[in-house]
Design a protein around this motif. Sequence first.
Motif, PDB file in Angstrom:
ATOM      1  N   HIS A   1       0.730  -1.250  -0.098  1.00  0.00           N
ATOM      2  CA  HIS A   1       0.126   0.007  -0.120  1.00  0.00           C
ATOM      3  C   HIS A   1       1.092   1.038   0.023  1.00  0.00           C
ATOM      4  O   HIS A   1       2.140   1.225   0.431  1.00  0.00           O
ATOM      5  CB  HIS A   1      -0.823   0.115   1.306  1.00  0.00           C
ATOM      6  CG  HIS A   1      -1.650  -1.198   1.337  1.00  0.00           C
ATOM      7  ND1 HIS A   1      -2.984  -1.377   0.658  1.00  0.00           N
ATOM      8  CD2 HIS A   1      -1.669  -2.218   1.855  1.00  0.00           C
ATOM      9  CE1 HIS A   1      -3.621  -2.348   0.720  1.00  0.00           C
ATOM     10  NE2 HIS A   1      -2.868  -3.296   1.715  1.00  0.00           N
ATOM     11  N   PRO A   2       0.301   2.651  -0.492  1.00  0.00           N
ATOM     12  CA  PRO A   2       1.151   3.430  -0.484  1.00  0.00           C
ATOM     13  C   PRO A   2       1.682   3.784   0.780  1.00  0.00           C
ATOM     14  O   PRO A   2       2.712   4.485   0.884  1.00  0.00           O
ATOM     15  CB  PRO A   2       0.340   4.549  -1.122  1.00  0.00           C
ATOM     16  CG  PRO A   2      -0.738   3.726  -2.012  1.00  0.00           C
ATOM     17  CD  PRO A   2      -0.706   2.391  -1.287  1.00  0.00           C
ATOM     18  N   LYS A   3       0.909   3.763   1.783  1.00  0.00           N
ATOM     19  CA  LYS A   3       1.354   4.098   3.124  1.00  0.00           C
ATOM     20  C   LYS A   3       2.813   3.297   3.481  1.00  0.00           C
ATOM     21  O   LYS A   3       3.285   3.866   4.320  1.00  0.00           O
ATOM     22  CB  LYS A   3       0.131   3.928   4.193  1.00  0.00           C
ATOM     23  CG  LYS A   3      -0.385   2.559   4.265  1.00  0.00           C
ATOM     24  CD  LYS A   3      -1.311   2.444   5.541  1.00  0.00           C
ATOM     25  CE  LYS A   3      -1.919   1.181   5.607  1.00  0.00           C
ATOM     26  NZ  LYS A   3      -1.017   0.073   5.699  1.00  0.00           N
ATOM     27  N   ASP A   4       2.833   2.272   3.069  1.00  0.00           N
ATOM     28  CA  ASP A   4       3.947   1.184   3.388  1.00  0.00           C
ATOM     29  C   ASP A   4       5.404   1.938   2.703  1.00  0.00           C
ATOM     30  O   ASP A   4       6.222   1.242   3.128  1.00  0.00           O
ATOM     31  CB  ASP A   4       3.737  -0.150   2.775  1.00  0.00           C
ATOM     32  CG  ASP A   4       2.507  -0.850   3.507  1.00  0.00           C
ATOM     33  OD1 ASP A   4       2.228  -0.442   4.712  1.00  0.00           O
ATOM     34  OD2 ASP A   4       1.886  -1.724   2.631  1.00  0.00           O
ATOM     35  N   GLY A   5       5.327   2.974   2.154  1.00  0.00           N
ATOM     36  CA  GLY A   5       6.416   3.489   1.554  1.00  0.00           C
ATOM     37  C   GLY A   5       6.751   2.967  -0.175  1.00  0.00           C
ATOM     38  O   GLY A   5       5.780   2.388  -0.706  1.00  0.00           O
ATOM     39  N   LYS A   6       7.889   3.498  -0.603  1.00  0.00           N
ATOM     40  CA  LYS A   6       8.066   3.378  -2.087  1.00  0.00           C
ATOM     41  C   LYS A   6       8.509   1.544  -2.367  1.00  0.00           C
ATOM     42  O   LYS A   6       9.057   1.197  -1.442  1.00  0.00           O
ATOM     43  CB  LYS A   6       9.300   4.020  -2.472  1.00  0.00           C
ATOM     44  CG  LYS A   6       8.855   5.602  -2.589  1.00  0.00           C
ATOM     45  CD  LYS A   6      10.133   6.339  -2.994  1.00  0.00           C
ATOM     46  CE  LYS A   6       9.734   7.673  -3.072  1.00  0.00           C
ATOM     47  NZ  LYS A   6      10.970   8.477  -3.353  1.00  0.00           N
ATOM     48  N   ILE A   7       7.840   1.267  -3.561  1.00  0.00           N
ATOM     49  CA  ILE A   7       8.238  -0.087  -3.732  1.00  0.00           C
ATOM     50  C   ILE A   7       9.347  -0.092  -4.889  1.00  0.00           C
ATOM     51  O   ILE A   7       9.117   0.582  -5.848  1.00  0.00           O
ATOM     52  CB  ILE A   7       7.092  -0.990  -4.621  1.00  0.00           C
ATOM     53  CG1 ILE A   7       5.696  -0.765  -3.606  1.00  0.00           C
ATOM     54  CG2 ILE A   7       7.350  -2.248  -4.922  1.00  0.00           C
ATOM     55  CD1 ILE A   7       4.515  -1.163  -4.160  1.00  0.00           C
ATOM     56  N   THR A   8      10.580  -0.520  -4.567  1.00  0.00           N
ATOM     57  CA  THR A   8      11.718  -0.580  -5.209  1.00  0.00           C
ATOM     58  C   THR A   8      12.320  -1.708  -5.183  1.00  0.00           C
ATOM     59  O   THR A   8      11.869  -2.788  -4.356  1.00  0.00           O
ATOM     60  CB  THR A   8      13.052   0.844  -4.698  1.00  0.00           C
ATOM     61  OG1 THR A   8      13.409   0.306  -3.489  1.00  0.00           O
ATOM     62  CG2 THR A   8      12.246   1.876  -4.743  1.00  0.00           C
ATOM     63  N   SER A   9      13.470  -1.978  -5.545  1.00  0.00           N
ATOM     64  CA  SER A   9      14.305  -3.311  -5.563  1.00  0.00           C
ATOM     65  C   SER A   9      14.574  -3.643  -4.074  1.00  0.00           C
ATOM     66  O   SER A   9      14.578  -4.943  -3.934  1.00  0.00           O
ATOM     67  CB  SER A   9      15.596  -3.171  -6.526  1.00  0.00           C
ATOM     68  OG  SER A   9      16.534  -2.117  -5.901  1.00  0.00           O
ATOM     69  N   GLU A  10      14.827  -2.786  -3.307  1.00  0.00           N
ATOM     70  CA  GLU A  10      15.124  -2.834  -1.916  1.00  0.00           C
ATOM     71  C   GLU A  10      13.894  -3.858  -1.268  1.00  0.00           C
ATOM     72  O   GLU A  10      14.005  -4.833  -0.488  1.00  0.00           O
ATOM     73  CB  GLU A  10      15.120  -1.693  -1.135  1.00  0.00           C
ATOM     74  CG  GLU A  10      16.570  -1.263  -1.112  1.00  0.00           C
ATOM     75  CD  GLU A  10      17.266  -2.103  -0.223  1.00  0.00           C
ATOM     76  OE1 GLU A  10      17.102  -2.317   1.050  1.00  0.00           O
ATOM     77  OE2 GLU A  10      18.332  -2.170  -0.982  1.00  0.00           O
ATOM     78  N   THR A  11      12.634  -3.634  -1.842  1.00  0.00           N
ATOM     79  CA  THR A  11      11.207  -4.221  -1.481  1.00  0.00           C
ATOM     80  C   THR A  11      11.461  -5.640  -1.511  1.00  0.00           C
ATOM     81  O   THR A  11      10.701  -6.649  -0.945  1.00  0.00           O
ATOM     82  CB  THR A  11      10.048  -3.828  -2.237  1.00  0.00           C
ATOM     83  OG1 THR A  11       9.982  -2.389  -2.083  1.00  0.00           O
ATOM     84  CG2 THR A  11       8.782  -4.389  -1.620  1.00  0.00           C
ATOM     85  N   PHE A  12      12.488  -6.131  -2.631  1.00  0.00           N
ATOM     86  CA  PHE A  12      12.603  -7.679  -2.754  1.00  0.00           C
ATOM     87  C   PHE A  12      13.562  -8.434  -2.458  1.00  0.00           C
ATOM     88  O   PHE A  12      14.102  -9.435  -2.668  1.00  0.00           O
ATOM     89  CB  PHE A  12      12.182  -7.957  -4.394  1.00  0.00           C
ATOM     90  CG  PHE A  12      10.992  -7.247  -4.928  1.00  0.00           C
ATOM     91  CD1 PHE A  12       9.633  -7.837  -4.725  1.00  0.00           C
ATOM     92  CD2 PHE A  12      11.085  -5.925  -5.335  1.00  0.00           C
ATOM     93  CE1 PHE A  12       8.766  -6.940  -4.962  1.00  0.00           C
ATOM     94  CE2 PHE A  12       9.976  -5.445  -5.967  1.00  0.00           C
ATOM     95  CZ  PHE A  12       8.604  -5.854  -5.767  1.00  0.00           C
ATOM     96  N   LYS A  13      14.543  -7.525  -1.594  1.00  0.00           N
ATOM     97  CA  LYS A  13      15.566  -8.264  -1.202  1.00  0.00           C
ATOM     98  C   LYS A  13      15.684  -9.444  -0.323  1.00  0.00           C
ATOM     99  O   LYS A  13      16.536 -10.412  -0.373  1.00  0.00           O
ATOM    100  CB  LYS A  13      16.644  -7.199  -0.551  1.00  0.00           C
ATOM    101  CG  LYS A  13      16.164  -6.590   0.858  1.00  0.00           C
ATOM    102  CD  LYS A  13      16.957  -5.711   1.538  1.00  0.00           C
ATOM    103  CE  LYS A  13      16.606  -5.165   2.904  1.00  0.00           C
ATOM    104  NZ  LYS A  13      17.327  -4.195   3.391  1.00  0.00           N
TER     105      LYS A  13
END
Length: 113
Positions: free
Chosen positions: A9-21
């Motif tokens: 959700h947008p409130k969780d912060g930005k979704i970037t490659s870090e999200t999948f580490k």
Amino acid sequence: MMLRIEACHPKDGKITSETFKDLCDDEEKVAFHLFLLYDVGFIVADPVKSSMMYFPDYVVEYLTFSGCDYLDSVRDQSVWNSIKEQLRRIGGNATLDILTDLASSLLREQLKL
């Protein structure tokens, strides 16, 4: 990755490659797969070029209709297992279009359409 994007959700912060580490510690590989999702039109995202990586990282906003549609077609575990089994029989490779068609066909069978 698509399931993770869908769940964010947008409130969780930005979704970037870090999200999948936690899924893969190779940031280049994650960036490449985000590029593929972006390129096929499954995600809306803004590329962020990094001098450290060949592919840009992406700030993902959301799944597109096509992304949601594909994800829904393979979400059912029995459908996904059936797809994997059929791919194993032919050597394990297929295009995205074939995977989508196969998933749709399996879902039609389940719904008796």
